[in-house]
Design an enzyme around this catalytic site. Structure first.
Site, PDB file in Angstrom:
ATOM      1  CG  ASN A  26      55.610  77.739  71.001  1.00 28.08           C
ATOM      2  OD1 ASN A  26      55.068  78.591  69.791  1.00 28.08           O
ATOM      3  ND2 ASN A  26      56.329  77.704  71.280  1.00 28.08           N
ATOM      4  CE1 TYR A  70      60.633  45.083  82.510  1.00 29.68           C
ATOM      5  CE2 TYR A  70      58.453  43.415  83.417  1.00 29.68           C
ATOM      6  CZ  TYR A  70      59.703  43.679  82.628  1.00 29.68           C
ATOM      7  OH  TYR A  70      61.041  42.289  82.354  1.00 29.68           O
ATOM      8  CG  ASP A 100      63.146  83.366  75.828  1.00 30.55           C
ATOM      9  OD1 ASP A 100      62.515  82.268  76.105  1.00 30.55           O
ATOM     10  OD2 ASP A 100      63.867  82.862  74.903  1.00 30.55           O
ATOM     11  CB  ALA A 125      58.167  80.744  70.564  1.00 24.18           C
ATOM     12  CB  ALA A 126      55.904  84.076  73.236  1.00 22.87           C
ATOM     13  CD1 TRP A 183      62.159  46.273  90.842  1.00 21.89           C
ATOM     14  CD2 TRP A 183      61.113  48.260  91.548  1.00 21.89           C
ATOM     15  NE1 TRP A 183      60.706  46.298  92.861  1.00 21.89           N
ATOM     16  CE2 TRP A 183      60.304  47.661  92.767  1.00 21.89           C
ATOM     17  CE3 TRP A 183      60.862  49.839  92.090  1.00 21.89           C
ATOM     18  CZ2 TRP A 183      59.600  47.098  93.958  1.00 21.89           C
ATOM     19  CZ3 TRP A 183      59.736  49.096  92.564  1.00 21.89           C
ATOM     20  CH2 TRP A 183      59.111  48.541  93.588  1.00 21.89           C
ATOM     21  CB  VAL A 220      58.997  98.225  68.833  1.00 21.63           C
ATOM     22  CG1 VAL A 220      58.031  99.116  70.190  1.00 21.63           C
ATOM     23  CG2 VAL A 220      57.871  97.295  67.987  1.00 21.63           C
ATOM     24  NE  ARG A 231      62.502  48.955  96.015  1.00 18.13           N
ATOM     25  CZ  ARG A 231      63.321  48.082  95.940  1.00 18.13           C
ATOM     26  NH1 ARG A 231      62.463  47.539  94.038  1.00 18.13           N
ATOM     27  NH2 ARG A 231      62.660  47.474  96.411  1.00 18.13           N
ATOM     28  CB  CYS A 273      64.935  74.499  70.664  1.00 19.87           C
ATOM     29  SG  CYS A 273      64.634  75.391  71.845  1.00 19.87           S
TER      30      CYS A 273
END
Length: 461
Positions: free
Chosen positions: A314, A435, A292, A16-17, A443, A87, A451, A50
């Site tokens: 990512n 809603y 990671d 990913a990275a 709520w 590597v 609340r 994942c």
């Protein structure tokens, strides 16, 4: 190190990275300006780790569905991607890396002008007797997932033991349950999902037990027993033998930074590389790191954390790619949001748990409410428990945990935005959320918890 006036970017790690960084750098720099070489020791690149539990469980059809971009697609975009190449050494002063072709054994040096380290994380494998026996599986890479599926086909059985009850553990428990196995989950903590507080983890345990999964808390695994064929046959924990035809390890991961540490790069308390906001490794002008293998700033606690998630990898890769190509990007930090599921139970968390807040010396209140995913009278309304932490005095939101059925997990995103914005629980009660009876009660459950938290903050002063 490039030639003909070109600079060379070397990327170590092709998931990913690393490949996000390579792809973004390529988008911003043509092949005539920037040569890109990427090394990946596995067989695959740019895949969704994942998704492995869902592939094993049969929800995802085949391995290829998890591959976002193949090696051929990367190469077609002028990225020199070298699979099955590891590597083995970084020479930072000489601006070069040493690589070994895992098929031929050939070793060679490659020079760079800019280096990206995206070496990922390695699964935790304690040095127990039998842990390397056939039939014991990790699920970190696509290769791991394929090996597990092959083993389930070649050595069918009916009993599975999962060691560890974090995200991977509970997701793999579901996958094996779907494949018809009797599943036992062993975990050192008393309750599963230690990313939650124990009172919320208990809800997960009760739901898993209700699905037919056996959970054993406070279970320290001491040995994996093997049969005459050398394959795993049981897991020993707390003096008890748990028979197993297959064992899956879900003990978490640690940053894979052995190369970086050997080269003298700085790592933090969790073993991850330390970077600045541009993802440049601290103290080095020509080295970046992401995914990671790095630690990230927790915006709620102000401390560095290790959070191995594809979302962060990512985003960090995009930032790195922009920066190595001469642009500018930053990764400001995280609030620690994560969601998961086990069968029909959804699990979500963001921000701090009680012990995290205590650990950084915050005074807080914690409230817990029960609500439903839709208006109670609307068909399909399902129960949901929301726990919320708020800072005493200020009322600043510190964390939210949600456990429930359909419609529960993604509600955590409202809390993640509120945490990032530094909102108070009182401000959350006034948010204009969507809603209608099919989507939520009048709520929203997150606002009901807010609340309750407002009142707890007032009563605490």
């Amino acid at each position: 190190m490039g030639h003909e006036g070109r600079k060379r970017l070397v990327v170590v790690g092709g998931d990913a990275a690393g490949m996000s960084a390579a792809s973004q750098a390529r988008r911003l720099s043509g092949p005539d300006e920037l040569e890109i070489v990427a090394f990946e020791r596995g067989h695959f690149t740019s895949y969704s780790a994942c998704g492995i539990p869902y592939w094993v469980g049969g929800d995802v059809d085949g391995r290829d569905a998890l591959i976002a971009r193949t090696a051929e697609e990367h190469r077609a975009r002028a990225i020199d991607l070298r699979l099955r190449t590891e590597v083995t050494e970084l020479d930072l002063d000489g601006q070069r890396v040493r690589a070994r072709d895992l098929e031929s054994g050939e070793e060679y040096w490659t020079g760079y002008d800019r280096l990206v380290l995206a070496t990922g994380a390695r699964p935790v494998r304690p040095p127990l007797s039998g842990i390397d026996a056939p039939g014991v599986h990790g699920v970190q890479t696509l290769d791991d997932g394929q090996a597990l599926l092959d083993a389930l086909e070649e050595h069918p059985g009916r009993r599975a033991v999962v060691v560890g009850a974090g995200y991977i553990g509970v997701e793999m428990a579901e996958a094996l349950l779907k494949r018809g196995y009797e599943v036992t989950v062993l975990d050192l903590a008393e309750e599963p999902m230690s990313t939650l507080d124990p009172d919320m983890g208990r809800l997960v345990r009760e739901a898993m037990n209700g699905m037919g999964i056996t959970t054993v808390g406070g279970a320290r695994v001491t040995e994996i027993l093997t049969g005459g064929d050398g394959r795993a046959r049981a897991v020993v924990a707390g003096g008890t033998e748990y028979p197993a035809d297959v064992v899956v390890l879900g003990l978490g991961v640690a940053p894979e930074t052995s190369l970086a540490r050997a080269a003298g790069l700085p790592t933090g308390a969790h073993g991850g590389l330390l970077t600045d906001l541009s993802m440049r490794v601290r103290g080095r002008e020509d080295v970046w790191a992401g995914g990671d293998c790095v630690e990230v700033l927790d915006l709620v606690s102000g401390r560095e954390r290790h959070i191995p998630l594809g979302t962060h990898a990512n985003k960090q890769g995009q930032v790195i790619g922009a920066n190595v190509a001469g642009g500018y990007g930053t990764f400001p930090g995280v609030v620690g949001t994560a969601v998961s599921k086990v069968c029909s139970l959804e699990i979500a968390r963001t921000g701090l748990r009680e012990r995290d807040a205590q650990g950084v010396g915050l005074r807080f209140v914690a409230v817990r409410i029960e609500s439903t995913s839709r208006s109670g009278y609307y068909p399909g309304a399902a129960p949901m428990t929301v726990k919320m932490l708020a800072e005493r005095g200020t009322g600043r939101l510190l964390g939210v945990q949600i456990v429930g059925r359909e419609g529960a997990a993604k509600r955590v995103d409202v809390a993640a935005v509120a945490l990032t914005a530094g909102m108070t629980v009182e401000q959350i009660t006034a948010l204009d959320l969507g809603y209608a009876p099919p989507f939520s009660p009048v709520w929203d459950p997150v606002q009901i918890a807010a609340r309750r938290a407002v009142k707890a903050v007032r009563d605490a002063d």
